[in-house]
Every structure is written in C-alpha cells, then in structure tokens.
Design a protein around this motif. Structure first.
Motif, PDB file in Angstrom:
ATOM      1  N   SER A 191       1.753  16.097  -6.024  1.00  0.00           N
ATOM      2  CA  SER A 191       1.184  14.948  -5.317  1.00  0.00           C
ATOM      3  C   SER A 191       1.598  14.943  -3.858  1.00  0.00           C
ATOM      4  CB  SER A 191       1.668  13.657  -5.948  1.00  0.00           C
ATOM      5  OG  SER A 191       1.544  13.730  -7.337  1.00  0.00           O
ATOM      6  N   THR A 192       2.864  15.252  -3.602  1.00  0.00           N
ATOM      7  CA  THR A 192       3.336  15.231  -2.221  1.00  0.00           C
ATOM      8  C   THR A 192       2.633  16.315  -1.401  1.00  0.00           C
ATOM      9  OG1 THR A 192       5.455  14.444  -3.020  1.00  0.00           O
ATOM     10  CG2 THR A 192       5.398  15.228  -0.767  1.00  0.00           C
ATOM     11  N   ILE A 193       2.411  17.481  -2.022  1.00  0.00           N
ATOM     12  CA  ILE A 193       1.701  18.545  -1.307  1.00  0.00           C
ATOM     13  C   ILE A 193       0.279  18.085  -0.952  1.00  0.00           C
ATOM     14  CG2 ILE A 193       0.771  20.894  -1.491  1.00  0.00           C
ATOM     15  CD1 ILE A 193       3.129  21.553  -3.350  1.00  0.00           C
ATOM     16  N   VAL A 223      -3.791  15.931   2.945  1.00  0.00           N
ATOM     17  CA  VAL A 223      -4.732  14.872   3.305  1.00  0.00           C
ATOM     18  C   VAL A 223      -4.342  14.211   4.620  1.00  0.00           C
ATOM     19  CG1 VAL A 223      -5.517  12.568   2.645  1.00  0.00           C
ATOM     20  CG2 VAL A 223      -5.501  14.394   0.962  1.00  0.00           C
ATOM     21  N   VAL A 224      -3.045  13.894   4.768  1.00  0.00           N
ATOM     22  CA  VAL A 224      -2.602  13.216   5.991  1.00  0.00           C
ATOM     23  C   VAL A 224      -2.814  14.121   7.205  1.00  0.00           C
ATOM     24  CG1 VAL A 224      -0.594  12.302   7.217  1.00  0.00           C
ATOM     25  CG2 VAL A 224      -1.003  11.662   4.849  1.00  0.00           C
ATOM     26  N   LEU A 225      -2.494  15.420   7.057  1.00  0.00           N
ATOM     27  CA  LEU A 225      -2.726  16.362   8.159  1.00  0.00           C
ATOM     28  C   LEU A 225      -4.201  16.377   8.547  1.00  0.00           C
ATOM     29  CD1 LEU A 225      -0.545  19.541   7.488  1.00  0.00           C
ATOM     30  CD2 LEU A 225      -0.415  17.919   9.398  1.00  0.00           C
ATOM     31  N   GLY A 226      -5.071  16.458   7.523  1.00  0.00           N
ATOM     32  CA  GLY A 226      -6.510  16.475   7.771  1.00  0.00           C
ATOM     33  C   GLY A 226      -6.970  15.225   8.491  1.00  0.00           C
ATOM     34  N   LEU A 227      -6.446  14.079   8.042  1.00  0.00           N
ATOM     35  CA  LEU A 227      -6.838  12.807   8.650  1.00  0.00           C
ATOM     36  C   LEU A 227      -6.416  12.734  10.107  1.00  0.00           C
ATOM     37  CD1 LEU A 227      -6.160   9.926   6.133  1.00  0.00           C
ATOM     38  CD2 LEU A 227      -8.301  10.599   7.177  1.00  0.00           C
ATOM     39  N   VAL A 228      -5.161  13.124  10.365  1.00  0.00           N
ATOM     40  CA  VAL A 228      -4.669  13.068  11.745  1.00  0.00           C
ATOM     41  C   VAL A 228      -5.496  14.006  12.618  1.00  0.00           C
ATOM     42  CG1 VAL A 228      -2.693  13.580  13.235  1.00  0.00           C
ATOM     43  CG2 VAL A 228      -2.355  12.342  11.096  1.00  0.00           C
ATOM     44  N   LEU A 273       0.815  -1.212   0.000  1.00  0.00           N
ATOM     45  CA  LEU A 273       0.000   0.000   0.000  1.00  0.00           C
ATOM     46  C   LEU A 273       0.854   1.270   0.000  1.00  0.00           C
ATOM     47  CD1 LEU A 273      -2.951  -0.784   2.443  1.00  0.00           C
ATOM     48  CD2 LEU A 273      -3.113  -0.241   0.023  1.00  0.00           C
ATOM     49  N   TYR A 274       2.001   1.211   0.661  1.00  0.00           N
ATOM     50  CA  TYR A 274       2.775   2.433   0.821  1.00  0.00           C
ATOM     51  C   TYR A 274       3.909   2.596  -0.178  1.00  0.00           C
ATOM     52  CZ  TYR A 274       0.036   3.922   4.686  1.00  0.00           C
ATOM     53  OH  TYR A 274      -1.024   4.378   5.428  1.00  0.00           O
ATOM     54  N   LEU A 275       4.263   1.501  -0.894  1.00  0.00           N
ATOM     55  CA  LEU A 275       5.372   1.587  -1.844  1.00  0.00           C
ATOM     56  C   LEU A 275       5.250   2.762  -2.823  1.00  0.00           C
ATOM     57  CD1 LEU A 275       7.931   0.268  -3.303  1.00  0.00           C
ATOM     58  CD2 LEU A 275       6.255  -0.925  -4.697  1.00  0.00           C
ATOM     59  N   PRO A 276       4.144   2.877  -3.575  1.00  0.00           N
ATOM     60  CA  PRO A 276       4.070   3.984  -4.551  1.00  0.00           C
ATOM     61  C   PRO A 276       4.078   5.351  -3.887  1.00  0.00           C
ATOM     62  CG  PRO A 276       2.284   2.423  -4.870  1.00  0.00           C
ATOM     63  CD  PRO A 276       2.937   2.059  -3.587  1.00  0.00           C
ATOM     64  N   ILE A 277       3.510   5.439  -2.685  1.00  0.00           N
ATOM     65  CA  ILE A 277       3.453   6.737  -2.006  1.00  0.00           C
ATOM     66  C   ILE A 277       4.858   7.158  -1.602  1.00  0.00           C
ATOM     67  CG2 ILE A 277       2.544   7.923   0.030  1.00  0.00           C
ATOM     68  CD1 ILE A 277       0.093   6.127  -0.197  1.00  0.00           C
ATOM     69  N   VAL A 278       5.635   6.199  -1.081  1.00  0.00           N
ATOM     70  CA  VAL A 278       7.002   6.504  -0.662  1.00  0.00           C
ATOM     71  C   VAL A 278       7.838   6.904  -1.880  1.00  0.00           C
ATOM     72  CG1 VAL A 278       9.106   5.497   0.307  1.00  0.00           C
ATOM     73  CG2 VAL A 278       6.909   5.051   1.389  1.00  0.00           C
ATOM     74  N   VAL A 279       7.689   6.146  -2.973  1.00  0.00           N
ATOM     75  CA  VAL A 279       8.420   6.451  -4.204  1.00  0.00           C
ATOM     76  C   VAL A 279       8.127   7.879  -4.661  1.00  0.00           C
ATOM     77  CG1 VAL A 279       8.546   5.912  -6.671  1.00  0.00           C
ATOM     78  CG2 VAL A 279       8.584   4.068  -4.995  1.00  0.00           C
ATOM     79  N   LEU A 280       6.837   8.211  -4.623  1.00  0.00           N
ATOM     80  CA  LEU A 280       6.386   9.534  -5.051  1.00  0.00           C
ATOM     81  C   LEU A 280       7.021  10.644  -4.228  1.00  0.00           C
ATOM     82  CD1 LEU A 280       3.817   9.967  -6.999  1.00  0.00           C
ATOM     83  CD2 LEU A 280       2.774  10.804  -4.929  1.00  0.00           C
ATOM     84  N   VAL A 281       7.008  10.460  -2.910  1.00  0.00           N
ATOM     85  CA  VAL A 281       7.534  11.504  -2.027  1.00  0.00           C
ATOM     86  C   VAL A 281       9.040  11.648  -2.235  1.00  0.00           C
ATOM     87  CG1 VAL A 281       7.890  12.169   0.373  1.00  0.00           C
ATOM     88  CG2 VAL A 281       5.699  11.210  -0.331  1.00  0.00           C
TER      89      VAL A 281
END
Lengths: 300, 265
Positions: free
Chosen positions: B236-238, B243-248, B19-27
C-alpha cells in the motif's frame, strides 16, 4: 457551434464520424450490456458455461420464447433480499447525512481561506480520493479491530475498561463509508461555496443579520445545489457498495452489492444475480432521473 | 474574505486529520518490525523485501499497470472525442442519450456495471482475461476522463481557433494545432485519473477477468480475506508513493503550462 455554422458536406461526414466513435463504444459496452442483464434475469439457471438457459429455442418450425419470472418473484418476496435492499438504503441514507455533516464545515472552512491556501487544501482533500480505496479500507480494519489502535488508545486513556467491538459491526461500515466518500461530498459543496456571491452575505450583514442567521438564511440555501450533488454522488454508489461492507461489516449486515457478489461467485446463480441487479437499478433510477431533471431545470 | 475563524480552522483540521489518519497509520506500520500488525516491533524494511520477492504480487502489479496504462490511454482518446462532440457540436440527434451514457457510470454502483459487462463478454463468447478487463476499464473510466476534458474545453477561448480558421485553417487542423495544445493539462489529469481508477478497481476486474489473470487489487483483496499480512502495508505504501508522485507531477505540469499560457497572453 463553430462547426454548425458551416454545414458543408465534407465537415458533415467528419462530424458524423466524430460522433459515431464514442457513441458506438458506449452503445456496445455500456448500454447493450444492460439489456443483456434484463434478458438473463428472465432466464433459468443451468450447469455449464454460460450457466443459464437461452431465452429462445427453435424446434424446427416453432420459435419458443421462454421467460422465467421466478427470479423476480423470489427477489421481491424473499426476506433476505428485501432486508438487504432495505439495509442498503438505510445505510446509504444515514451515511450520506453523516458525510454531509462532516463535509459541509470542511468545505465551508476551505472556501473561507485565501485563494492560494484554498488550492492547497483542495489538493489535500483530493489526494486520498486518488489513492486506493481498498487499501484505505484495509487500514481502517487495523484501526478498528479489538486489539487495534483505537481500542489501545481508549484503554490507555482509561475511557473504556475492555475493548469495544467495532470491526464487523454496522458502525464500522458507517465509519468506512463516511471516510471513503468524504471527498465526493466536499468537492461539489466547496465549488458551490467558492463561486457564491459574497456581496449577498455582506448585504444581509449590513441589514442587521447576525453571522449565524446570515449563514442559515443566505449562504446555506444558496449552497443547496452543491449539497444535492454531493448527496447524489454519495448515496447512489453507496447503495451498491461491496468492498466496505465486505471488509468492515459483519456477516449479519448484508448489503445488496455483497449479495449480488455472493450470488455470482458462491452460488453461481447468474439469472438470480441479474434479477437482483435489475431491481437495484430500478431502485436507483428514480433518484437519478429526479436529480437529472432537477439539474437540467436549473440550467435553463 | 477575512481570516478564517477558529471554527473554520477547526473544521479543516478535523476533516484533514480524519482523511489522513488511516494513511499515516498504514505508512508507519509498513516499517514495523513485528509480524503482528498492531504491535510495534521496531523500524524495519523487511516487508518491502517480502513484497519485492513475492512473484504473485509482482505478477498482479504487472497486469494492473498494463491494464491501467492501456485503458487510460484509450479512455483519454475516446474521452477527448466525446468532449469535443459534447462541447463543440451542440446539436445532433441522440445527444441526450450520449450525455446520459457518459454520466451514468459516475453514479452507477460498480457492481451493476460489473455484472452487465460480465454477461456481455460471456454472450459474445470473448475469453475473459486481461483484454476484457481492459475493455471494461476503458468504458468505466471513459466518463471520468470526459468530465475532466469537457470542463477544460468549455473554458477554452474559442477566439484563437476562430482566428486560425479566418486565416484559412481547416476546422480539424485548427482544433489540433490551437485547442489541443491548450488542453494538455486536462489531458494529463484525465489520463492520470483514468489510470488510478483502473489501478484501484476491484469489483469490475473481478467480474470481467477469467482464470489466470488477477490484478493487484484482486491479490490484495484475497490476502486480506484470508488473514491479514503486514506485507499489505508495504504494498500500500508503495502504491501510495507512486500516486502521490504522479499527482505532484501533474500539478506541476498544469501549473507550468498555465504560467506559459499567461506569459504568452
């Protein structure tokens, strides 16, 4: 139930208004549009805006109703559309099965953790679902391309001698779909497993069942409603998927969502696109109705 | 249950890594100094500067955020009404139809809804643009908002409201002053869910917009289609960060109000 007990006229009006607001919104913006799609699918394409002929014509004294069934005849006999429907159904079926295969152990693993780590893990599963799907599919493009990370890695460890062509193939579509829809499968299965009655498994174990056969004979059958919900949540949207086949798939793998998109924006044949949409809807209504009736039977 | 077995640990690890592989690559690649997406050219924030100086992207982001904020608010309000109707008013004519209309968009392929909305706006002769995107987004996020609110309303203890009504409070007021405050975590998460779904949507926006109004996903999509640019990683990273800030934040809000509820009880 609270309000139904006191049927005074005053609350009745409030109640009617309350019901009417969401009802009116959905009737106008959800249900009526479907009727329009059905109507326009029987129209004929023309140049101009809107790019279709009206269904009725009034020539002074006679109301003419013209229904053009050519679009449907074309959709149902033309090879490209038939192939696109079949490809969509096949890809949806295989990727639903593959997603289940990855999601079940994950959901099972999470359900077997302590309650505090459970909620953290569920949160971690949900985060990617909240972030942009378009962006995550784009990221797979840079992983799967010929000079991408996956090929670089495989070349480096010497598993392959020349880059594999994965991007723009059906394999890439499968990877993208499994990845994108994984949370939709994990969550219903997890919520089913975590609310399951553990004593049943203990009873099976006490009666001499091995761990594995206790799973197959007790846990798995009991989790079937969750599995079914997950499969429906994956299969149905995937059939009409546009972004994943468009960005990860090749020109030779045509899925129906993409065909509708092209018909609208490239060919500008709206009646045809409407007909393709109606047939897609008809294909999906069968499983939806089946799933709904099954669910309501379980509730009662 | 006992400690998770090695098999369970392994499947969790594998699942989350996937689940996190593409997100990490992107960042990681958003900080890449090289113009080539797949070659590492040292740490750099140049793509963030490019994004912030790209008027087209900024314009798209403005449209997206405005549409998402308005449609999320409308969907949450309508969703609250729908949830009350479905949970509290058990019996009325047409309940099954309303339920069906509320559930169908969740499983309906996006492209089907997109086509039908487009034809609707064209038939009504409404000029397509930010307004029509907002109407369409409100409709498709409404069902997700309703599901979140409904599940919270079902869990709510009706005895508090009954007590208020026994003390002479009219039903509507009892709902607003007793039930509604308890639903705030669900309202927040329904709003956030609608907001992110709207922010992310490509297909429905593309069909319901007219010339001149492009949302951020539409701009990103056309950039991806006409050549990959490393800018996308930065955008994408922005978005991901927001999104992550909002979720937390949402998680914290709901945890705190849960604590308050349990402290009050």
């Amino acid at each position: 139930m609270l309000m139904a007990a006191t049927p005074s006229t005053k609350t009745n009006w409030g109640k009617r208004l309350l019901i009417a607001i969401p009802y009116a919104w959905l009737l106008v913006l959800f249900l009526a549009p479907f009727a329009l799609v059905a109507g326009i699918s029987l129209s004929t394409v023309r140049l101009g805006m809107p790019p279709f002929e009206p269904l009725t014509a009034w020539d002074g004294s006679i109301l003419n109703l013209r229904l053009n069934f050519e679009n449907f005849l074309y959709v149902l006999t033309d090879d490209t559309y038939l192939l696109a429907y079949l490809t969509s159904l096949k890809i949806a079926a295989i990727s639903t099965a593959a997603t289940l295969f990855i999601a079940y152990p994950l959901a099972y693993g999470i359900a077997s953790c302590s309650p505090s780590s459970r909620s953290l893990l569920v949160f971690l599963v949900i985060v990617p679902f909240w972030s942009s799907m378009l962006i995550r599919v784009y990221s797979w493009m840079s992983i799967l391309r010929n000079d991408g990370l996956l090929n670089a890695l495989l070349l480096k460890i010497g598993l392959i001698s020349e880059p594999l062509r994965i991007l723009n193939t059906e394999t890439a579509i499968y990877i993208g779909i499994i990845y994108t829809y994984l949370p939709f499968m994990v969550l219903p299965i997890y919520s089913n497993l975590s609310s399951a009655d553990r004593t049943l498994i203990e009873a099976a174990r006490d009666l001499g069942c091995s761990r594995i056969s206790a799973f197959w004979r007790v846990t798995f059958p009991l989790s079937l409603p969750g599995v079914l919900a997950g499969c429906a949540l994956v299969f149905i949207p995937v059939v009409g998927e546009f972004v994943i086949p468009d960005l990860l798939g090749g020109a030779d793998t045509q899925m129906i969502g993409r065909a509708i998109w092209l018909e609208f924006f490239n060919n500008r044949d709206w009646p045809m696109a409407a007909a393709v949409t109606i047939v897609l809807l008809a294909l999906l209504v069968v499983p939806i109705v089946y799933f709904q009736s099954r669910q309501s039977r379980e509730k009662t | 249950m006992t400690k998770p077995s090695w098999f369970n640990r392994l499947s969790i690890l594998f699942g989350l890594a996937f689940l996190y592989l593409p997100i990490v690559v992107l960042v990681i690649y958003s900080f890449n100094g090289s113009k080539l997406v797949t070659v590492w050219g040292g740490f750099s924030t140049q793509w963030y500067a490019t994004v912030l100086n790209n008027p087209s992207i900024i314009e798209g982001a403005k449209v997206s955020f405005l549409v998402a904020a308005i449609s999320a608010t409308a969907a949450t309000i309508l969703g609250t009404l729908a949830a009350v109707v479905m949970v509290r008013l058990r019996r009325f004519r047409g309940r099954a139809l309303l339920n069906g209309m509320l559930l169908a968009p969740m499983v309906m392929p996006e492209v089907v809804m997109a086509v039908s909305m487009l034809l609707m706006f064209v038939t009504l002769g409404i000029d397509r643009g930010p307004l029509t995107i907002t109407l369409a987004h409100t409709t498709f996020t409404l069902c997700f908002a309703t599901v979140v609110l409904q599940s919270r309303l079902v869990e709510l203890d009706p005895s508090l409201e009954e007590a208020a009504r026994d003390l002479g409070c009219p039903p509507a007021k009892a709902f607003v002053s007793v039930a509604l405050p308890n639903m705030i975590p669900a309202i927040v998460s329904a709003w956030l869910l609608s907001f992110t779904l709207s922010l992310d949507d490509l297909v429905i926006s593309s069909f319901t917009t007219g010339p001149g109004a492009s949302t951020l996903p539409m701009k990103i999509y056309s950039q991806i289609k006409f050549g990959v640019t490393p800018e996308i990683n930065a955008i994408s990273t922005i978005i991901l960060g927001i999104v992550v800030l909002g979720l937390v934040a949402a998680q914290l809000v709901s945890r705190r109000s849960e604590q308050r509820v349990s402290a009050a009880a």
